[in-house]
Design a protein around this motif. Structure first.
Motif, mmCIF file in Angstrom:
data_model
loop_
_atom_site.group_PDB
_atom_site.id
_atom_site.type_symbol
_atom_site.label_atom_id
_atom_site.label_comp_id
_atom_site.label_asym_id
_atom_site.label_seq_id
_atom_site.Cartn_x
_atom_site.Cartn_y
_atom_site.Cartn_z
ATOM 1 N N ARG A 93 -7.648 0.396 -19.122
ATOM 2 C CA ARG A 93 -7.474 -1.058 -19.137
ATOM 3 C C ARG A 93 -8.513 -1.754 -18.254
ATOM 4 O O ARG A 93 -8.978 -1.194 -17.264
ATOM 5 N N LYS A 94 -8.849 -2.956 -18.596
ATOM 6 C CA LYS A 94 -9.816 -3.751 -17.833
ATOM 7 C C LYS A 94 -9.120 -4.788 -16.961
ATOM 8 O O LYS A 94 -9.705 -5.333 -16.037
ATOM 9 N N SER A 95 -7.857 -5.092 -17.273
ATOM 10 C CA SER A 95 -7.125 -6.118 -16.520
ATOM 11 C C SER A 95 -6.701 -5.574 -15.154
ATOM 12 O O SER A 95 -6.685 -4.370 -14.918
ATOM 13 N N GLY A 96 -6.307 -6.480 -14.267
ATOM 14 C CA GLY A 96 -5.926 -6.091 -12.912
ATOM 15 C C GLY A 96 -4.451 -5.811 -12.741
ATOM 16 O O GLY A 96 -4.009 -5.468 -11.648
ATOM 17 N N ASP A 97 -3.640 -5.947 -13.819
ATOM 18 C CA ASP A 97 -2.206 -5.693 -13.677
ATOM 19 C C ASP A 97 -1.930 -4.195 -13.563
ATOM 20 O O ASP A 97 -2.745 -3.364 -13.924
ATOM 21 N N VAL A 98 -0.755 -3.879 -13.034
ATOM 22 C CA VAL A 98 -0.361 -2.485 -12.819
ATOM 23 C C VAL A 98 1.015 -2.268 -13.422
ATOM 24 O O VAL A 98 1.891 -3.137 -13.321
ATOM 25 N N ASP A 99 1.204 -1.111 -14.052
ATOM 26 C CA ASP A 99 2.516 -0.754 -14.593
ATOM 27 C C ASP A 99 3.268 0.094 -13.571
ATOM 28 O O ASP A 99 2.707 1.054 -13.027
ATOM 29 N N LEU A 100 4.493 -0.253 -13.311
ATOM 30 C CA LEU A 100 5.389 0.594 -12.526
ATOM 31 C C LEU A 100 6.404 1.162 -13.501
ATOM 32 O O LEU A 100 7.253 0.430 -14.037
ATOM 33 N N ILE A 101 6.284 2.455 -13.774
ATOM 34 C CA ILE A 101 7.210 3.121 -14.687
ATOM 35 C C ILE A 101 8.220 3.873 -13.825
ATOM 36 O O ILE A 101 7.864 4.796 -13.095
ATOM 37 N N ILE A 102 9.454 3.439 -13.883
ATOM 38 C CA ILE A 102 10.497 4.003 -13.021
ATOM 39 C C ILE A 102 10.909 5.371 -13.541
ATOM 40 O O ILE A 102 11.256 5.538 -14.714
ATOM 41 N N GLY A 103 10.888 6.364 -12.639
ATOM 42 C CA GLY A 103 11.210 7.745 -13.003
ATOM 43 C C GLY A 103 12.667 8.098 -12.775
ATOM 44 O O GLY A 103 13.437 7.327 -12.203
ATOM 45 N N THR A 104 13.031 9.296 -13.207
ATOM 46 C CA THR A 104 14.430 9.729 -13.176
ATOM 47 C C THR A 104 14.968 9.911 -11.757
ATOM 48 O O THR A 104 16.178 9.847 -11.546
ATOM 49 N N LYS A 105 14.118 10.139 -10.770
ATOM 50 C CA LYS A 105 14.586 10.344 -9.390
ATOM 51 C C LYS A 105 14.634 9.034 -8.591
ATOM 52 O O LYS A 105 14.931 9.047 -7.406
ATOM 53 N N PHE A 106 14.362 7.929 -9.245
ATOM 54 C CA PHE A 106 14.384 6.642 -8.540
ATOM 55 C C PHE A 106 15.806 6.284 -8.127
ATOM 56 O O PHE A 106 16.747 6.353 -8.916
ATOM 57 N N LYS A 107 15.956 5.911 -6.846
ATOM 58 C CA LYS A 107 17.257 5.441 -6.348
ATOM 59 C C LYS A 107 17.126 4.021 -5.830
ATOM 60 O O LYS A 107 17.938 3.173 -6.146
ATOM 61 N N ALA A 108 16.105 3.790 -5.013
ATOM 62 C CA ALA A 108 15.894 2.441 -4.459
ATOM 63 C C ALA A 108 14.483 2.368 -3.889
ATOM 64 O O ALA A 108 13.857 3.390 -3.607
ATOM 65 N N PHE A 109 14.020 1.145 -3.727
ATOM 66 C CA PHE A 109 12.744 0.944 -3.039
ATOM 67 C C PHE A 109 12.936 1.204 -1.540
ATOM 68 O O PHE A 109 14.070 1.193 -1.043
ATOM 69 N N SER A 110 11.847 1.410 -0.846
ATOM 70 C CA SER A 110 11.952 1.551 0.606
ATOM 71 C C SER A 110 12.392 0.215 1.198
ATOM 72 O O SER A 110 12.219 -0.835 0.573
ATOM 73 N N THR A 111 12.944 0.260 2.388
ATOM 74 C CA THR A 111 13.418 -0.985 3.011
ATOM 75 C C THR A 111 12.219 -1.902 3.278
ATOM 76 O O THR A 111 11.093 -1.418 3.448
ATOM 77 N N PRO A 112 12.445 -3.215 3.309
ATOM 78 C CA PRO A 112 11.327 -4.125 3.578
ATOM 79 C C PRO A 112 10.614 -3.821 4.894
ATOM 80 O O PRO A 112 9.384 -3.926 4.984
ATOM 81 N N GLN A 113 11.376 -3.394 5.917
ATOM 82 C CA GLN A 113 10.755 -3.074 7.209
ATOM 83 C C GLN A 113 9.845 -1.853 7.090
ATOM 84 O O GLN A 113 8.721 -1.834 7.598
ATOM 85 N N ALA A 114 10.344 -0.806 6.395
ATOM 86 C CA ALA A 114 9.538 0.408 6.222
ATOM 87 C C ALA A 114 8.290 0.113 5.395
ATOM 88 O O ALA A 114 7.195 0.615 5.687
ATOM 89 N N ALA A 115 8.433 -0.708 4.363
ATOM 90 C CA ALA A 115 7.289 -1.071 3.521
ATOM 91 C C ALA A 115 6.255 -1.866 4.324
ATOM 92 O O ALA A 115 5.048 -1.644 4.198
ATOM 93 N N ALA A 116 6.744 -2.787 5.162
ATOM 94 C CA ALA A 116 5.828 -3.597 5.992
ATOM 95 C C ALA A 116 5.086 -2.723 6.984
ATOM 96 O O ALA A 116 3.880 -2.893 7.216
ATOM 97 N N THR A 117 5.790 -1.752 7.580
ATOM 98 C CA THR A 117 5.150 -0.829 8.531
ATOM 99 C C THR A 117 4.078 -0.001 7.829
ATOM 100 O O THR A 117 2.977 0.197 8.346
#
Length: 198
Positions: free
Chosen positions: A159-183
């Protein structure tokens, strides 16, 4: 007793010449000096064959080296608002793409398409997720989005565009906490220490 040597009192004649102490002292001093000179010469030879005076070379290297505090410039990464994320669900759980997209939107990301993954990825992403985008995303977008979902695999496409696909996998439970992501994001933007060649 007759003859030349005659004992006439309590003094005895000397039968040999007296020792000269000055010659003995001089010989001792000369041998010590010779040994010291030989030892110094040996050390000089060792220095020549092992790379010279370490203290002097270390001082020269320090003078030639840039300051130890100098480091690589801070990495410039895109802000979440500049990243458009398409969220796709590759798991059997319904509504997961919509919930994930809503959470990413709360965290400042721009949301593009939301839906089920294509047949090429549906139920074929074994980990927590897969980030799919252009080759240029590897150095900017993937690391920023990866702070939200540690352990997500990355893959580039044509692809030439700047967008990104996030394909959620079978082991997905939750995103990291906002604090952990910020760190994690702060750690990414810190300048890496320059390798020391000194």
């Amino acid at each position: 007793m007759g003859g030349k040597y005659r004992i006439t009192g309590d003094k005895y004649p000397r039968m040999r010449r007296p020792r000269r102490r000055s010659k003995l002292v001089l010989a001792t001093v000369a041998s010590v000096a010779a040994l010291g000179l030989a030892g110094w010469g040996t050390l000089q030879l060792i220095d020549v064959f092992t790379g010279g005076d370490k203290q002097a070379s270390a001082a020269d290297r320090k003078a030639d080296c840039p300051s130890a505090k100098a480091s690589a410039p801070a990495k410039i990464l895109p802000k979440p608002a500049k990243i458009t994320v398409n969220v796709y669900n590759a798991t059997p759980r319904g509504g997961l793409a919509k919930a994930a997209a809503d959470e990413l939107k709360k965290r400042g990301f721009t949301i593009g398409k939301v839906g089920n993954a294509t047949a090429a990825y549906d139920k074929k992403v074994p980990g927590t997720g897969l980030l799919l985008g252009a080759p240029t995303a590897a150095n900017g977008t993937f690391p920023v989005l990866g702070t939200q979902l540690p352990g997500a695999a990355t893959k580039t496409d044509a692809r030439k565009s700047g967008d990104v696909d996030l394909i959620i996998g079978t082991k997905f439970k939750a995103f990291s906490t906002p604090q952990a992501a910020a760190t994690a994001l702060t750690a990414l933007t810190k300048p890496a220490p320059a390798p020391s060649s000194c």
